[in-house]
Design an enzyme around this catalytic site. Structure first.
Site, PDB file in Angstrom:
ATOM      1  N   ARG A  77       9.072  33.583  -3.281  1.00 17.03           N
ATOM      2  CA  ARG A  77       8.659  34.272  -4.502  1.00 17.03           C
ATOM      3  C   ARG A  77       7.736  33.347  -5.277  1.00 17.03           C
ATOM      4  NH1 ARG A  77      13.333  37.803  -6.131  1.00 17.03           N
ATOM      5  NH2 ARG A  77      12.786  37.456  -8.278  1.00 17.03           N
ATOM      6  N   ASP A  85      18.589  49.095  -9.046  1.00 13.65           N
ATOM      7  CA  ASP A  85      19.061  49.886  -7.911  1.00 13.65           C
ATOM      8  C   ASP A  85      19.942  51.047  -8.338  1.00 13.65           C
ATOM      9  OD1 ASP A  85      17.875  48.019  -6.159  1.00 13.65           O
ATOM     10  OD2 ASP A  85      19.576  46.693  -6.449  1.00 13.65           O
ATOM     11  N   LYS A 100       3.626  31.658 -17.756  1.00 13.17           N
ATOM     12  CA  LYS A 100       3.894  31.798 -16.330  1.00 13.17           C
ATOM     13  C   LYS A 100       4.102  33.278 -16.040  1.00 13.17           C
ATOM     14  CE  LYS A 100       8.900  31.316 -16.026  1.00 13.17           C
ATOM     15  NZ  LYS A 100       9.712  30.686 -17.057  1.00 13.17           N
ATOM     16  N   GLU A 143      14.241  30.970 -13.398  1.00 14.88           N
ATOM     17  CA  GLU A 143      14.025  30.045 -14.502  1.00 14.88           C
ATOM     18  C   GLU A 143      14.864  28.809 -14.357  1.00 14.88           C
ATOM     19  OE1 GLU A 143      14.481  31.719 -18.368  1.00 14.88           O
ATOM     20  OE2 GLU A 143      12.344  32.149 -18.486  1.00 14.88           O
ATOM     21  N   THR A 162      12.142  47.275  -1.387  1.00 12.77           N
ATOM     22  CA  THR A 162      12.083  46.049  -2.164  1.00 12.77           C
ATOM     23  C   THR A 162      10.889  46.055  -3.094  1.00 12.77           C
ATOM     24  OG1 THR A 162      11.706  43.685  -1.989  1.00 12.77           O
ATOM     25  CG2 THR A 162      10.958  44.998  -0.168  1.00 12.77           C
ATOM     26  N   GLY A 163      10.982  45.240  -4.099  1.00  8.79           N
ATOM     27  CA  GLY A 163       9.867  45.129  -5.024  1.00  8.79           C
ATOM     28  C   GLY A 163       8.892  44.039  -4.602  1.00  8.79           C
ATOM     29  N   ASP A 207      18.486  47.347  -0.849  1.00  9.13           N
ATOM     30  CA  ASP A 207      17.664  46.521  -1.717  1.00  9.13           C
ATOM     31  C   ASP A 207      17.540  45.169  -1.014  1.00  9.13           C
ATOM     32  OD1 ASP A 207      16.491  45.454  -4.034  1.00  9.13           O
ATOM     33  OD2 ASP A 207      18.419  44.615  -4.607  1.00  9.13           O
ATOM     34  N   LYS A 208      16.576  44.370  -1.419  1.00 13.31           N
ATOM     35  CA  LYS A 208      16.465  43.070  -0.756  1.00 13.31           C
ATOM     36  C   LYS A 208      17.096  41.964  -1.583  1.00 13.31           C
ATOM     37  CE  LYS A 208      13.845  39.751  -0.623  1.00 13.31           C
ATOM     38  NZ  LYS A 208      12.679  39.074  -1.091  1.00 13.31           N
ATOM     39  N   THR A 209      16.510  41.751  -2.768  1.00 13.49           N
ATOM     40  CA  THR A 209      16.926  40.593  -3.547  1.00 13.49           C
ATOM     41  C   THR A 209      18.360  40.735  -3.999  1.00 13.49           C
ATOM     42  OG1 THR A 209      14.699  40.674  -4.354  1.00 13.49           O
ATOM     43  CG2 THR A 209      16.151  39.085  -5.369  1.00 13.49           C
TER      44      THR A 209
END
Lengths: 1153, 233
Positions: free
Chosen positions: A648, A867, A614, A544, A729-730, A423-425
């Site tokens: 991002r 994941d 947002k 956030e 990754t997303g 996964d990335k994040t």
């Protein structure tokens, strides 16, 4: 608060939590899945008792006192080896047995007993915990005036309980009221998902007044809600109270095992008890995974079984032939009375006798099957896991987290990993967001460079697009001059905005709006430090927190949140000083992975109704008003540029609402929210959709997720080790590619193959009919894959490396049945694969595809709930116990604190564990074959009559006493090279990938070695000590002395053999190896001093016969040396002339020492 | 030959290690005699004429009963048949007050008979016989000649050939030998030590030769596979 873990609901990533729901069940309430009825404050009424919900007592034990014996025995005898020994044990009570039954059963009892004791101990610990939990105290309302204390286990559905600060909730509760007037409370859900941040819960307004004991007297309500399920983040139900229906949401539910914080006390109604609670429903056994080696080991056990049957039947055939011959005149062995023979030796019924002999042989050669193998391996693996858990090099100081092997049966699999799916994040990156850039009103701000940009700038010839011309004009700022304290989550440098300079900007009103939206449109909670007055924020996602922090730093300090309002300290450019402004909070339209946006509706002090929104750029741009598109083009440019820089992005927009429109919508929204059925969420989303339109774009934000420490180095090492790395990754394509550069997955020398459906001609296609589109898209992907494939096969070998980059849409087609194999072929040829914009389900699918088609070991590593599928699907799942919640860790096999520890986990621990387990199993088979075949050679010289060469007890002690501990030491401590060298020469890992320590030739080689040793030991011992007088007094050697001498040689040989193949000695090895040999002599002395009726042939055999005889000692020395010779020769020869990698590295180490 | 000279009888193709044979004895009866009743393990020689046999079992029943007399010019030599069994056997496995009973009284007589007036612990030929041999060719101690025999001296052996080995084609031999600290003459062990030692020397020479001919520095990293690969590409 460095190191504090938080949960992240990634705004950019896809569905974190299961969104699929059961089909709608009828109308409003009731129906299948939504049938639960709770009579609040009246658990004793007839209707309630009729429902018969279970009590609040829980039991997590696997066994009860009553069923422990049968159930655990059943578990034990699911192992084929144990069943075999049980049958052998039973048959050994018959006269067929070559030796006494008790000596057959003893090892089985020891092995099964040890395992059962282990099980019982573990279960007992669980039981103790259960008892503690069940007897915790809680205050329950007695239905009249007062609360009384009782145990948790006595709670019933419908009870009203009072929970004090820092207590755990005893069951799933409906939140009625708290010590705060506005009916909020804070909970910590550490035990549920590992998140330590406080979550705010909010009770229904109608119940906030239920404040004291008296007010509950008349409180009666009826709750209808969903049936028990395992979804922690959803709840659907209604409460009927004072004649009105109120909708219930997860906001009002307090889950068992979470803790009340920062709140004096709360009152709540019990809805789910005991095993119905969500946390208990969640407790499920993870899918059990078995390692390759273990699967192969099973096969070897079957090989040994067939070997056993083979030699037993060979023996029986010869026995049959020989026995038949007895009847003839020339061969009449009168001394065994063939005329009065028992059925087992009857020459006139040879077939039957041979059959019985076969059974006898099975018992005789039972020692070929290593009974203690399974338990030894279990012990070894548990100890290996302890090493992994206690490795200081894998301990993360910042988060105080060591590595954790959650399952011990995959240790050796770590050494065989061929593909890593990452996964990335949060895995490669820290997932602590830093606000670095923003685009406001079409002007880009923020001067810092992201890591990805730096990596790109540093050394790549990566084509810079036109967009890369800095949108930030250089004259506007000079960043070097300002030095300030660093703020977590804030890495923004631009003097045009900072220190209130923004008011001088041409579009200061837009800038003001932008930061106001950032300060208001969120769900964070401010935590005011009483002493210093500083404000920090607890937010659901790090994004956030970064936004709110950024707003604060730029003069829009959010300092208070109540249920209905948000208050800011704002800088008012008109007055020129700070003012406090309070916004009335009307609605929060929450973020979800399907919506990809969140909005708030507020009423300003000027009574203006505003919707702030947002969300992901694609979602926001779709919903812009005609007059709101002023900055769209420029903002789009910036967003593209940001995401290329690995950032991002989120788009920020607002909308003014008219009172009438809001009123109309609000009614609709309330209605949607109070409906109770399966698709309520969908209805709510749909309603929200109606107001989130005609937005006016303000700008976009860019936050950076910094790479974790040591990630590029680690990836580099893993690549050197020949491990393929896939990043799933997303993120957007550009972001993914840039992250690829930043962590050196991608290098400039690589040829990139991009497969995407995000091209203009494809967009054009999308206007057609649904089916046609599908087909066209499929064709397009197929074509791209085919092209790439031919390109790769042409260039393969000449220019080296390819990298494949594919996006989620294309992946969906590439994973379809018809393209699956083609895609995989392509992917396998590429050194790196990046799949971007993938959904959690696709991640799992890709993992399955890779695992199934390459038939190599895959490892998935990830940190978030998205994941989980991937982690469970892969051969090994590694969870990062970092910033996000514990869900990934809970479903993983190993948990590490940071990605860089993967290097050590795989290259050091994986390599060692693999080597150890492989060596251990091979050795196990070797020692049992050596032992078993000697019996066979002896039997061959004993008329194939099934007579064992040794005393009964020698045989049964072989596996459990004289050879068990050294092999465990081998499995736990052995290493070929120290960890430093493992890391220096990552290619050592290829040993595991190619499985060279556990290949069939190697296994068979060890077995052959066993046969050789047995031949040498048998023939040399018999030749050396039989026939001639054994000692000075002229006594000859009989079966007893031969047995003892031969056994001595076996014990010495197998233990010395172990010492020979060890790569690493500690005092433990010495104690175990030499201790085992020494113990044999001790055993012989002790056993030999029992009366002859017990010790039979072993009576004083050592003290009287063997020990005083030099012949015994000399022949032991000679036989042991000769038995070790074949292996020694082979290994020297191989090491000198055909060295393997590890041999070379071992000598490198010696030379450079 | 210097005294003591050990006399052995050697049998071949005689399976004293046959399971049926090995099991057909009863250690408790040997120790306690008739007091111990459960002799089922001795089948088919556990009783005859309705009375138990002491010592029971096939091993005892098939007791070797050839006898030898050694005569030299000066007269018959004294063969000592005491101390031919292991001390522990005499003292702990065979009862001092257990006398042979109903032995070799059946219809089929197997081997030798025993003097019912001598306790089992003193019947040393039986004790030796009952310590079963490991292989089908075996020697058992018959007695000890406690006088020296000169070289070239002719000794006549008078043997009484009682024991039936014809039915299964076995051979009988008499062996006379002396012993030293290592036991008897043991050609095998000496040869084996020399052979293994020589092979070690030969192999080391062979290894050395190969190493001289194809020298390969130890621990040379260029031999590592990934280096090889990168050289190639």
């Amino acid at each position: 608060m460095p190191g504090k873990r938080r949960r992240a609901l990634h705004l950019c990533e896809m569905g974190s939590f299961p969104c699929a729901r059961p089909p709608p069940a009828g109308d409003g309430g009731g129906g299948a899945g939504y049938s639960r009825v709770v009579y609040c404050n009246d658990p004793g009424c007839p209707e309630a008792t009729q429902l018969d919900y279970p009590g609040n007592a829980i039991s997590t034990t696997r066994y009860t006192v009553a069923n422990f014996i049968p159930k655990s025995l059943f578990e034990q005898f699911r192992r084929v080896a144990n069943v075999f020994f049980l049958i052998v044990g039973i048959v050994s009570f018959s006269p067929l047995a070559p030796y006494r039954a008790v000596s057959v059963l003893l090892p089985l009892i020891v092995v099964v007993g040890a395992t059962m004791i282990k099980e019982a101990f573990e279960d007992w610990r669980r039981k103790k915990q259960d008892i503690e939990v069940n007897n915790r105290k809680v205050q329950v309302y007695d239905g009249t005036r007062a609360f009384y204390q009782t145990e948790w286990k006595k709670l019933r559905v419908g009870d009203i309980v009072k929970v004090e600060k820092d207590e755990f909730f005893p069951a799933d509760l409906l939140f009625l009221s708290s010590s705060f007037d506005d009916g909020i409370c804070y909970v910590e859900t550490m035990n549920l998902d590992g998140e330590t941040n406080l979550k705010r819960k909010q009770c229904l307004e109608v119940t906030t007044t239920l404040h004291n004991e008296c007010s509950f007297h008349k409180f009666k309500a009826l709750i209808r809600c969903e049936d028990p399920n395992e979804k922690l983040y959803s709840f659907i139900g209604t409460m009927q109270y004072q004649g009105a229906q109120y909708p219930l949401a997860p906001q009002q539910i307090l889950l068992r095992d979470s803790k009340l914080r920062n709140t004096q006390h709360i009152y709540g109604v019990v809805i789910f008890t005991g095993h119905d609670t969500k946390v208990m429903q969640n407790a499920m056994d993870p899918p059990s995974k078995r390692s390759n080696i273990e699967r192969r080991m099973d096969k070897i056990v079957y090989v040994l079984f067939s070997g056993l049957v083979l030699i037993a039947s060979t023996g029986s055939i010869f026995f049959g032939i020989k026995t038949k011959g007895e009847i003839s005149d020339r061969n009449y062995r009168w001394y065994i009375r063939p005329d009065k023979s028992s059925i087992y030796f009857d020459p006139s019924r040879v077939a039957l006798a041979a059959f019985f002999h076969f059974l006898t042989s099975l018992m005789l050669y039972g020692c070929l099957i290593p009974i203690s193998l399974y338990i030894s391996i279990e012990i070894v693996k548990v100890l290996q896991s302890t090493f992994i858990n206690q490795d200081r090099e894998m301990y993360c100081e910042e988060t105080d987290k060591p590595a954790c092997a959650r399952t011990s049966n995959l240790n050796e699999e770590l050494g065989q990993v061929n593909t890593i799916l990452s996964d990335k994040t949060g895995t490669l990156t820290c997932n602590s967001m830093e606000f670095v850039k923003c685009s406001i009103g079409g002007v880009g701000y923020g001067s810092g460079l992201s890591e990805a940009e730096e990596a790109v700038r540093r050394g790549s010839q990566y084509e810079s697009s036109e967009l890369k011309d800095p949108p930030i004009s250089s004259e506007g700022y000079n960043c070097a001059a300002v030095t300030r304290k660093s703020v977590k989550g804030f890495n923004f440098k631009d003097d045009r905005l900072m220190n209130r300079q923004w008011i001088k900007e041409p579009q200061s009103d837009v800038i003001q709006k932008f930061f106001r939206i950032l300060a208001i449109c969120h769900t964070a909670i401010p935590l005011v430090n009483n002493s210093s007055g500083d404000i920090s924020y607890e937010a659901e996602s790090p994004d956030e927190a970064a936004f709110v922090t950024a707003a604060r730093e730029l003069g829009f300090q959010f300092y208070e949140r109540t249920q209905t309002s948000i208050s800011l300290h704002e800088f008012d450019p008109n007055i020129g000083r700070k003012v406090d402004r309070t916004y009335k909070l009307l609605n929060i339209l929450e973020f979800s992975s399907t919506r990809k946006r969140m909005s708030v509706i507020v009423k300003t002090e000027e009574d203006q109704l505003l919707l702030f929104c947002k969300g992901a750029d694609s979602v926001i741009f779709e919903r812009l008003a005609k007059n709101g598109q002023e900055f769209e083009a420029k903002t789009k440019c910036h967003i593209n540029y940001y995401s290329e820089a690995g950032l991002r992005t989120l788009a920020i927009a607002y909308r003014k609402l008219s009172v009438e429109e809001y009123k109309k919508w609000h009614e609709e929204f309330l209605l949607a929210k109070s409906s109770v059925n399966a698709d309520r969420d969908a209805i709510v989303d749909e309603t929200a959709e109606k107001i989130e339109r005609d937005l006016i774009l303000v700008g976009a934000t860019a936050v950076e997720d910094r790479l974790q420490k040591g990630v590029p180095e680690c990836i580099n090492k893993l690549a050197q080790a020949g491990i393929k790395i896939w990043i799933l990754t997303g993120d957007k394509l550009e972001t993914a590619i840039n992250i690829g550069y930043a962590c050196q997955v991608l290098r400039k020398c690589m040829k990139q193959i991009v497969i995407t459906l995000d091209t203009p001609d494809i967009d054009a296609l999308k206007k057609g009919e649904n089916n046609a589109i599908e087909k066209a898209l499929h064709e397009s992907v197929a074509k791209q894959i085919r092209d790439a494939h031919s390109q790769v096969s042409v260039l393969k070998g000449s220019s080296g490396l390819f990298a494949l980059i594919i996006d989620g849409n294309s992946l969906a087609f590439a994973l379809s049945r018809s393209l699956e194999n083609l895609f995989l072929d392509l992917a396998v040829d590429c050194a790196f694969v990046i799949c971007c914009r993938t959904s959690p389900k696709q991640k799992a699918l890709v993992t399955r595809l890779v695992k199934r088609s390459t038939r190599k070991t895959t490892l998935a590593i990830g940190d978030g709930a998205n994941d989980v599928g991937m982690l469970q699907e892969a051969d090994i799942g590694v969870g990062i116990s970092g910033v996000e919640g514990m869900q990934a860790v809970m479903s993983s096999d190993f948990a590490i604190a940071q990605f860089r520890f993967l290097e050590r986990l795989l290259l050091v621990h994986g390599h060692w564990c693999y080597r150890r387990i492989a060596a251990m199993i091979c050795y196990f088979f070797y020692k049992n074959i050596t032992f078993g075949f000697i019996l066979f050679w002896f039997e061959a010289h004993a008329f194939f009559s099934g007579q064992p060469a040794y005393n009964d007890w020698y045989i049964s002690f072989y596996n459990v006493a004289f050879t068990s501990l050294p092999v465990i030491a081998l499995g736990v401590f052995d290493k070929d090279v120290p960890s430093r060298i493992c890391l220096k020469f990552p290619s050592l890992h290829q040993d595991g990938v190619h499985n060279i320590f556990f290949s069939w030739p190697r296994i068979l080689g060890w077995m052959l070695n066993g046969v050789c040793s047995s031949v040498i030991i048998y023939y040399f011992t018999t030749s050396a000590i039989l026939q001639q007088p054994f000692n000075k007094d002229g006594h000859g050697a009989g079966t007893d002395i031969l047995g003892a001498a031969m056994y001595t040689c076996v014990v010495w040989t197998v233990n010395c053999q172990l010492a020979l193949c060890l790569g690493y000695f500690t005092w433990i090895h010495h104690v175990f190896i030499w201790g085992s040999i020494f113990f044999w002599y001790i055993f012989l002395i002790i056993y030999g001093s029992f009366p002859p009726t017990i010790s039979t042939t072993a009576y004083r055999v050592f003290l009287e016969a063997c020990a005083p005889s030099p012949l015994y000692w000399l022949s032991t020395l000679f036989v042991v040396i000769s038995a070790l010779l074949p292996y020694f020769l082979y290994s020297t020869f191989q090491r000198t002339f055909f060295p393997k990698y590890y041999n070379i590295i071992q000598s490198v180490r010696l030379e450079n020492h | 030959m210097k005294a003591p000279i050990y006399i052995y009888y050697e049998l071949d193709n005689y399976y004293q290690n046959h399971r049926r044979f090995v099991k057909s004895r009863n250690d408790k009866q040997l120790l306690y005699g008739l007091k111990y009743k459960d002799t089922s393990s001795c089948k088919p020689e556990e009783s005859s004429n309705g009375l138990p046999i002491v010592p029971c079992g096939l091993i005892a029943w098939s007791l070797f009963n050839d006898s030898y007399a050694f005569v030299r010019d000066r007269g018959e030599m004294n063969v000592n048949r005491k101390n031919i069994a292991w001390k522990s056997d005499r003292e702990h496995k065979f009862g001092k007050h257990v006398y042979p009973f109903n032995f070799q009284n059946g219809t089929l007589i197997g081997g030798g008979k025993l003097d019912p007036s001598i306790p089992l612990s003193d019947q040393e030929d039986l004790i030796v016989w009952m310590r079963t041999a490991a292989l089908p060719t075996f020697r058992k101690l018959y007695g000890i000649i406690e006088e020296d025999i000169d070289a070239d001296e002719i000794i006549t052996v008078h043997l009484v050939n009682n024991y039936n080995t014809y039915s299964f084609g076995g051979k009988k031999k008499i062996v006379l030998t002396t012993s030293n600290w290592l036991g008897g003459k043991n050609g095998f062990l000496g040869m084996a030590y020399i052979a293994i030692g020589t092979s070690f020397v030969l192999i080391s020479v062979l290894f050395a030769l190969i190493h001289v001919k194809y020298p390969r520095p130890r621990g040379d990293p260029t031999y590592l596979s990934w280096n090889r690969k990168s050289n190639a590409s």
